[in-house]
Design an enzyme around this catalytic site. Structure first.
Site, PDB file in Angstrom:
ATOM      1  CB  SER A 965      19.600  78.397  12.114  1.00 13.31           C
ATOM      2  OG  SER A 965      20.251  77.213  12.510  1.00 13.31           O
ATOM      3  CE  LYS A1008      24.160  78.770  10.905  1.00 11.38           C
ATOM      4  NZ  LYS A1008      22.783  79.307  11.084  1.00 11.38           N
TER       5      LYS A1008
END
EC number: 3.4.21.53
Length: 1086
Positions: A965, A1008
């Site tokens: 990511s 996140k």
């Protein structure tokens, strides 16, 4: 028999005289010779043997008792009788009860001689002159207690007839050296003999056997015996070196010899005295220097030189002088005598022998030797007694060994007694049980069936067993009834029937499908988790519609501390089902799940059957807690077992190895919990219905703390009355600065700590107030007493004093007696545990926990900064990470040049650090390749990646990092360094990059976002492929954040570098590369 009458007559004669030690020893040898000579068994023998005639005539020359001759002059060395002779005779006096070991079992042929105390001749006070005056006397082996025997033409064994000349030849010590002539030396591995007690030894060496025959033929039946130091040495009858044996041995005389079997020669020897080894000749030495050295020597036993045996020159050893009247010696002798009496009382077989030994108490040296010969001690300890020349030391060592032997005898006796007692008790109980059982059967009091099976029959009435289970029950019951009551298999059958009837066959709890009540229970126990609650209510509503809840397998997955276990409890309460929990931590074997077979000792069913027994219903809610902790690498069998258990198509016929019958688990509602689905095997994961339990937002944490955590902590601390006030701002700061994880466990610990410290402060405040009030009351009391003092006249005081009666003795004692119970009650109350009374806290005492004083209760802040860079330099990008514990966080990517381009090597390179794992390293490599291609395509004159030596680092190097990511973050960091343009600090990004610049989907968007908000990022760049996940994220999470979905990296570039012209990007590194080109040109010219 004539033999016995002869010895008895001689004893009676001896009793009337006081004879010299030598004569006494000769008489004892004569009596022992008579007993040991088989030819005396001849019934035709009518007169005494010659030995008796000779020694009877010697007796007539002695003076009667009471007329002891005076001491004469000291004997000369030529007479063959030295001082040693008298001392040794005195020491060994009284040992006439020498009975060969080989004759101990000849009870039918030889009568056991009676012990006559008169045979023990006292020699104290007998002078050496009396020994000199005995005509024809000689000292065998230097004054030993056994006299010589007559000659024998062929004395190969003890069955040859003896004659009057069978006396042994005299062997005396050398007057100058004090040494005996060389004697046959034999080693002994068994316990060494002590003087005064005969012993037996087996000889197998032909040369040694031949030498024994030789010394017997020479009428010199003497040898020396030494104990070997190492019993593991080879089995030999020859001493090969002086170092292999102890220095102190015994000088022995042969009493008898036999040949029990071919090749074995048994010698019965009598130890005469202690001796020390002066010199040793071995068979190997005789061929060398020793033989040369001794050539021409002439000594009485020189015939031994020609034999392949070991012979030794020895010196008699004297005991150290001692005082018979010493208290220590008397004490030791009395202790030995007492212990010997105890041993004799416990062992009747040795009673006669011990009685004989206790008569030697007046002779401590011989008494110590007797004790050492009697006990069965360690050979090394016996050798220590042999080497002890100090009488007190010898007695002490003998006492020590005797104590050990007596203790061992007591232990053995107690063990045998206990075993015998237990056996008797067992037999008695068995007889009583069988007797009562028979009486009950005859009286018709009990049925013929066993009582132990009746309780299982009672359970069976309330169960609805399957046919297979009922058949197994009847078979095991019949087996149990047919077994003996004391059979080991009886317990196995009883445990099996107990488990089989403990399973709730056909027992079900009634399901409750009330959506409203279920919602109330879920809202009561949990705040938030709207999606989870909706899924659970949907599940319950399906049961309401269909009228039943089939066995489902739900899996609640999420970070630790998010309430997965408590949700399972709420589901069980909503459905009115029993709740049981099975923890998967530590399960490493399939047998822990499916049980052990009954062939193993101590086998039990597995966790599933145990949980059913605990639930007492066949349709409980069974929580498989932390199923992801099942170690697939070590316990694949356990994981495979759960494939059967958690499969609705198979678990209706689950078979436990112990129960060994099919059990229906299809009605069981299985709820599993897991922190990370990746640790669960794919086949097992396919059987589950996954429900994600996401982490809590800050607002949810505040509400949960206010509704649940703070009231619970206040109740446990006893501060429910609102004495501790925690503001909402304080809770918010506690969450932001101390516990940013998704779960609630850490914040619960901190709130508990706040209340514990608050309780301490409140108690101190209350005690301080109580102390002040107490001191004030005492002051007021003292002032009142001082102010109320009145004057009393002398006359009034006298009258009052006379009115007080002096208490009588009776009244005083009565008062004392009345006071005693009071004292005992006081002591009793002190011993009993005092009941703690709850502290009454005044209403005006309150503590306010604010943001300012929060650190006084929970310590300094853990998270002191929201972001690392307020204005990041070029090459720093803010990425987003997501951990398996459910926490979102900011991940910084830092890129720098290790050398300036002009001064560098001119070769491009990249180095990545930060505890990165393989997937993340590949992501950095892909980003580097794409960044180079992007710069070549869009900024061809920017030659940065041709010669840049780059170092890329991810902070928090102690934390392992992995995953793709951070791909667009790596790319943005490298391009920022190449363009020398810093990135905005409020922009965070996440997404996987490909070599073509495509941005792919990643996970953990919700966490996140929370992490980005904590670090002050209000713009998040994320893959467009997961844009639909934004719809499921609560608005409070998305509030204040700008979301930019991207599909290609160009979209990312346009967002982070807006309005960047081509000329500006191409002009960045021109001066540096001009320097580098000049440097390369100059290097080429050189």
């Amino acid at each position: 028999m004539l033999r016995t009458s002869c010895t008895s007559s001689l004893r009676r004669v001896v009793g009337k005289y006081v004879v010299s030690p030598l004569v006494a020893s000769q008489i004892r040898f004569a009596t022992s010779s008579v007993r040991s000579q088989p030819y005396l068994l001849n019934s035709e023998l009518t007169e005494l043997p010659a030995q008796f005639k000779r020694y009877s005539s010697i007796l007539l020359t002695e003076k009667p008792e009471g007329d002891v001759p005076e001491s004469g002059p000291e004997p000369s060395g030529e007479s063959g009788i030295s001082e040693k002779s008298n001392v040794e005779n005195d020491k060994h006096d009284g040992n006439d009860e020498i009975k060969p070991e080989a004759e101990k079992n000849e009870k039918d042929e030889i009568e056991k001689p009676e012990i006559d105390k008169d045979a023990i001749v006292e020699t104290d006070g007998v002078s050496e002159s009396s020994v000199e005056n005995v005509s024809g006397s000689s000292s065998a082996a230097g004054g030993a207690s056994a006299p010589p025997s007559g000659n024998s033409n062929n004395n190969n064994n003890n069955n040859n007839n003896n004659n009057d000349n069978d006396e042994p030849n005299e062997i005396v010590t050398n007057a100058g050296t004090g040494l005996y002539p060389p004697l046959l030396a034999i080693p002994m591995k068994d316990r060494p003999p002590l003087p005064g007690r005969p012993f037996a030894i087996n000889i197998t060496d032909p040369e040694v056997i031949r030498s024994i025959y030789t010394i017997i033929d020479k009428r010199e039946p003497y040898f020396v015996l030494f104990h070997v130091k190492d019993p593991n040495e080879g089995d030999t009858d020859v001493i090969n070196s002086k170092d292999s044996v102890y220095n102190i041995g015994v000088h022995c005389q042969i009493i008898r010899h036999t040949t029990p079997r071919p090749g074995v020669f048994n010698v019965l020897g009598y130890p005469l005295e202690r001796c020390s080894l002066a010199d040793l000749s071995t068979p190997s030495e005789k061929k060398g220097e020793t033989e040369t050295r001794k050539e021409g020597e002439n000594f009485p036993t020189s015939y031994l030189k020609g034999l392949k045996v070991s012979y030794a020159t020895v010196k008699p050893v004297k005991d150290e002088p001692f005082d018979k009247t010493s208290t220590d010696i008397k004490s030791l002798v009395e202790s030995l005598k007492a212990l010997l009496s105890k041993m004799g009382a416990k062992n009747p077989l040795e009673k006669l022998q011990i009685k004989e030994g206790t008569e030697l108490v007046n002779d401590p040296p011989r008494f110590a030797d007797f004790v050492g010969s009697t006990i069965h001690g360690d050979p090394k300890k016996i050798q220590e007694i042999l080497e002890s020349l100090n009488i007190q030391t010898r007695l002490s060592k003998a006492l020590e060994l005797l104590k050990v032997e007596l203790k061992a005898s007591l232990i053995k006796e107690n063990t045998i007694h206990n075993l015998s007692t237990k056996a008797d008790e067992y037999q008695t109980r068995l007889f009583i049980k069988e007797f009562i059982k028979e009486l009950q059967k005859r009286a018709g009091i009990v049925e013929s069936d066993d009582k132990k099976t009746s309780k299982f029959d009672e359970r069976l009435k309330h169960l609805k067993m399957t046919e297979e289970a009922l058949e197994a029950y009847n078979a095991e019951k019949a087996k149990m009834e047919s077994q003996n009551e004391h059979s080991s298999e009886l317990g196995v059958s009883e445990r099996y029937l107990d488990w089989l009837t403990s399973i709730p066959w056909g027992i079900y709890s009634k399901d409750r499908f009330n959506i409203k009540q279920a919602r109330e229970i879920l809202d009561r126990d949990h705040y938030g988790l709207k999606d989870v609650k909706d899924r659970i209510l949907e599940f319950i509503s399906m049961g309401r519609v269909s009228g039943k809840v089939d066995g489902k397998i739900l899996c609640l997955t999420g970070p630790p501390g998010t309430g997965k276990t408590s949700i399972a409890k709420s589901i069980a309460e909503s459905l009115n089902r029993k709740y049981v929990r099975i923890a998967m931590g530590g399960i490493q074997d399939v047998h822990e799940v499916k049980g052990h077979r009954r062939t193993y000792v101590g086998s039990i069913p597995g966790r599933i059957i145990s949980a059913l027994k605990q639930a007492k219903t066949s349709n409980p809610l069974m929580l498989i807690d932390e199923i992801d902790k099942l170690d697939l690498s070590r316990s694949g069998g356990a994981s495979s077992a759960f494939l059967e258990i958690l499969d609705p198509e198979q678990n209706n016929a689950f078979v436990d190895n112990y129960i060994d019958v099919k059990v229906d688990l299809s009605k069981v509602l299985f709820v599993c919990t897991a922190n990370y689905l990746g640790n669960i095997s794919p086949p097992l994961r396919d059987r589950m219905e996954i429900i994600e339990v996401n982490g809590y937002t800050n607002n949810e944490k505040i509400e949960i703390a206010k509704r649940h955590l703070i009231p619970d902590a206040a109740k446990k601390a006893g501060l429910e009355g609102g004495h501790v006030v925690i503001e909402t701002k304080t809770i918010s700061r506690l969450i932001e600065k101390y516990c940013r994880e998704s779960g609630l466990r850490n914040i619960k610990k901190l709130i508990t700590r706040i209340f514990s410290k608050a309780s301490l402060k409140i108690v101190e405040e209350v005690e301080a107030r109580e102390g002040e009030s107490k001191s004030k009351s005492e002051e007021a009391k003292s002032e009142a007493i001082t102010g109320s003092v009145t004057e009393i006249s002398v006359e009034d005081a006298t009258v009052k004093a006379q009115s007080i009666e002096e208490p009588s003795v009776e009244s005083a004692s009565q008062k004392v007696d009345e006071a005693k119970p009071v004292e005992s009650e006081e002591l009793k109350s002190d011993e009993e545990e005092e009941e703690v009374v709850k502290l009454e806290i005044p209403d005006d005492i309150k503590l306010e926990i604010t943001s300012a004083n929060l650190k006084d209760y929970v310590g300094p802040e853990i998270y002191t900064r929201d972001r690392v860079y307020d204005i990041p330099p070029p090459g720093v990008a803010t990425g987003l990470s997501y951990s398996t514990s459910g926490n979102g966080d900011a991940l910084y990517i830092e890129s720098i040049l290790t050398h300036s381009i002009g001064s560098g090597s001119g070769h491009a390179s990249i180095h990545v650090t930060g505890s990165l794992k393989d997937v993340m390293k590949e992501s950095a490599s892909i980003a580097y390749s794409f960044a180079k291609s992007y710069m070549v395509k869009n900024y061809p004159e920017n030659r940065f990646f041709e010669a840049a030596e780059i170092h890329v680092h991810c902070p928090d190097g102690a934390i392992p990092k992995d995953g793709p990511s951070a791909g667009i973050s790596f790319t943005s960091s490298l391009i920022s360094l190449a363009l020398q343009k810093p990135l905005p600090p409020t922009i965070a990004m996440t997404g996987e990059i490909t070599v073509t610049g495509r941005v792919l989907a990643v996970g953990g968007l919700r966490e996140k976002i929370l992490g980005a908000k904590r670090y002050g990022c209000n713009t998040i760049i994320f893959p467009k492929d997961i844009e639909n996940e934004l719809e499921e994220i609560p608005e409070e999470v998305k509030e204040g954040v700008k979301f930019i979905p991207v599909e290609w990296y160009q979209d990312v570039f346009d967002e982070i570098f807006p309005n960047l012209s081509s000329d500006e990007g191409n002009e960045v590194w021109k001066e540096e590369f001009n320097k580098l080109d000049k440097k390369k040109a100059s290097n080429k010219k050189k």
